[in-house]
Design a protein around this motif. Sequence first.
Motif, PDB file in Angstrom:
ATOM      1  N   GLU A   6       8.731  48.018   1.788  1.00  0.00           N
ATOM      2  CA  GLU A   6       8.903  46.729   1.125  1.00  0.00           C
ATOM      3  C   GLU A   6       8.711  45.593   2.119  1.00  0.00           C
ATOM      4  O   GLU A   6       8.979  45.738   3.310  1.00  0.00           O
ATOM      5  N   SER A   7       8.299  44.450   1.591  1.00  0.00           N
ATOM      6  CA  SER A   7       8.187  43.247   2.400  1.00  0.00           C
ATOM      7  C   SER A   7       8.292  42.023   1.501  1.00  0.00           C
ATOM      8  O   SER A   7       8.155  42.120   0.282  1.00  0.00           O
ATOM      9  N   GLY A   8       8.524  40.879   2.106  1.00  0.00           N
ATOM     10  CA  GLY A   8       8.529  39.623   1.379  1.00  0.00           C
ATOM     11  C   GLY A   8       9.893  39.034   1.095  1.00  0.00           C
ATOM     12  O   GLY A   8       9.984  37.930   0.544  1.00  0.00           O
ATOM     13  N   GLY A   9      10.950  39.729   1.451  1.00  0.00           N
ATOM     14  CA  GLY A   9      12.276  39.192   1.232  1.00  0.00           C
ATOM     15  C   GLY A   9      12.546  37.996   2.129  1.00  0.00           C
ATOM     16  O   GLY A   9      11.822  37.741   3.089  1.00  0.00           O
ATOM     17  N   GLY A  10      13.584  37.258   1.787  1.00  0.00           N
ATOM     18  CA  GLY A  10      13.935  36.096   2.571  1.00  0.00           C
ATOM     19  C   GLY A  10      14.941  35.231   1.857  1.00  0.00           C
ATOM     20  O   GLY A  10      15.581  35.651   0.894  1.00  0.00           O
ATOM     21  N   ARG A  30      -0.478  59.438  -8.900  1.00  0.00           N
ATOM     22  CA  ARG A  30      -0.178  58.051  -9.222  1.00  0.00           C
ATOM     23  C   ARG A  30       1.248  57.976  -9.763  1.00  0.00           C
ATOM     24  O   ARG A  30       1.503  58.414 -10.881  1.00  0.00           O
ATOM     25  N   PRO A  31       2.173  57.436  -8.988  1.00  0.00           N
ATOM     26  CA  PRO A  31       3.573  57.464  -9.404  1.00  0.00           C
ATOM     27  C   PRO A  31       3.957  56.320 -10.344  1.00  0.00           C
ATOM     28  O   PRO A  31       3.252  55.312 -10.446  1.00  0.00           O
ATOM     29  N   ASP A  32       5.091  56.503 -11.013  1.00  0.00           N
ATOM     30  CA  ASP A  32       5.802  55.386 -11.615  1.00  0.00           C
ATOM     31  C   ASP A  32       6.577  54.703 -10.492  1.00  0.00           C
ATOM     32  O   ASP A  32       7.086  55.366  -9.582  1.00  0.00           O
ATOM     33  N   PHE A  33       6.702  53.389 -10.553  1.00  0.00           N
ATOM     34  CA  PHE A  33       7.452  52.634  -9.559  1.00  0.00           C
ATOM     35  C   PHE A  33       8.634  51.918 -10.193  1.00  0.00           C
ATOM     36  O   PHE A  33       8.542  51.423 -11.319  1.00  0.00           O
ATOM     37  N   GLY A  34       9.713  51.836  -9.451  1.00  0.00           N
ATOM     38  CA  GLY A  34      10.870  51.067  -9.878  1.00  0.00           C
ATOM     39  C   GLY A  34      11.363  50.164  -8.772  1.00  0.00           C
ATOM     40  O   GLY A  34      11.167  50.452  -7.587  1.00  0.00           O
ATOM     41  N   TRP A  35      11.975  49.058  -9.165  1.00  0.00           N
ATOM     42  CA  TRP A  35      12.694  48.191  -8.245  1.00  0.00           C
ATOM     43  C   TRP A  35      14.178  48.236  -8.596  1.00  0.00           C
ATOM     44  O   TRP A  35      14.550  48.103  -9.773  1.00  0.00           O
ATOM     45  N   PHE A  36      15.001  48.437  -7.584  1.00  0.00           N
ATOM     46  CA  PHE A  36      16.446  48.423  -7.716  1.00  0.00           C
ATOM     47  C   PHE A  36      17.010  47.458  -6.686  1.00  0.00           C
ATOM     48  O   PHE A  36      16.383  47.179  -5.672  1.00  0.00           O
ATOM     49  N   ARG A  37      18.203  46.960  -6.939  1.00  0.00           N
ATOM     50  CA  ARG A  37      18.830  46.077  -5.964  1.00  0.00           C
ATOM     51  C   ARG A  37      20.295  46.436  -5.802  1.00  0.00           C
ATOM     52  O   ARG A  37      20.912  47.022  -6.692  1.00  0.00           O
ATOM     53  N   GLY A 113      12.088  53.275  -0.507  1.00  0.00           N
ATOM     54  CA  GLY A 113      11.791  52.469   0.660  1.00  0.00           C
ATOM     55  C   GLY A 113      13.059  52.075   1.390  1.00  0.00           C
ATOM     56  O   GLY A 113      14.174  52.435   0.997  1.00  0.00           O
ATOM     57  N   GLN A 114      12.900  51.330   2.458  1.00  0.00           N
ATOM     58  CA  GLN A 114      14.037  50.930   3.296  1.00  0.00           C
ATOM     59  C   GLN A 114      14.753  49.694   2.782  1.00  0.00           C
ATOM     60  O   GLN A 114      15.859  49.387   3.235  1.00  0.00           O
ATOM     61  N   GLY A 115      14.142  48.980   1.864  1.00  0.00           N
ATOM     62  CA  GLY A 115      14.736  47.792   1.291  1.00  0.00           C
ATOM     63  C   GLY A 115      14.317  46.513   1.990  1.00  0.00           C
ATOM     64  O   GLY A 115      13.956  46.513   3.162  1.00  0.00           O
ATOM     65  N   THR A 116      14.370  45.417   1.256  1.00  0.00           N
ATOM     66  CA  THR A 116      14.123  44.097   1.810  1.00  0.00           C
ATOM     67  C   THR A 116      15.193  43.146   1.282  1.00  0.00           C
ATOM     68  O   THR A 116      15.524  43.169   0.098  1.00  0.00           O
ATOM     69  N   GLN A 117      15.733  42.331   2.161  1.00  0.00           N
ATOM     70  CA  GLN A 117      16.846  41.460   1.809  1.00  0.00           C
ATOM     71  C   GLN A 117      16.354  40.207   1.098  1.00  0.00           C
ATOM     72  O   GLN A 117      15.455  39.516   1.590  1.00  0.00           O
TER      73      GLN A 117
END
Length: 122
Positions: A6-10, A30-37, A113-117
């Motif tokens: 991941e990238s682009g956090g801030g 080709r995977p399905d993708f999800g975003w979690f927080r 992924g490792q996560g982005t803040q």
Amino acid sequence: QVRLVESGGGLVQPGGSLGISCVASGFTFRPDFGWFRQAPGKEREFVAAISSSDGTWYGDPAKGRFTIARDNAKNTVYLQMFRLKPEDTGVYYCAATRGSGVISNIGSYDYWGQGTQVTVSS
């Protein structure tokens, strides 16, 4: 060899916008993708998902404010966030799955992924 980065956090002000990205590598499908927080002291929660055929799903906090998209040529999934609120603050994680199970369920995902803040504050 499988990686999600991941990238682009801030830092962004309330009411502002921010886009984050996740680059996938090492996949043979080709995977399905999800975003979690995950906010400090809280459980990880579902934000958005996009299937291998471009179907999209959104968690309640994201509906009407966030947009998920993918670019298969770039092996990248995006999350565009609008009208951000302080409660959107947290570490945002990208995840991938072959497509078994409920797409909004954290247990359905095999790779993370490792996560982005992302911090929303004035």
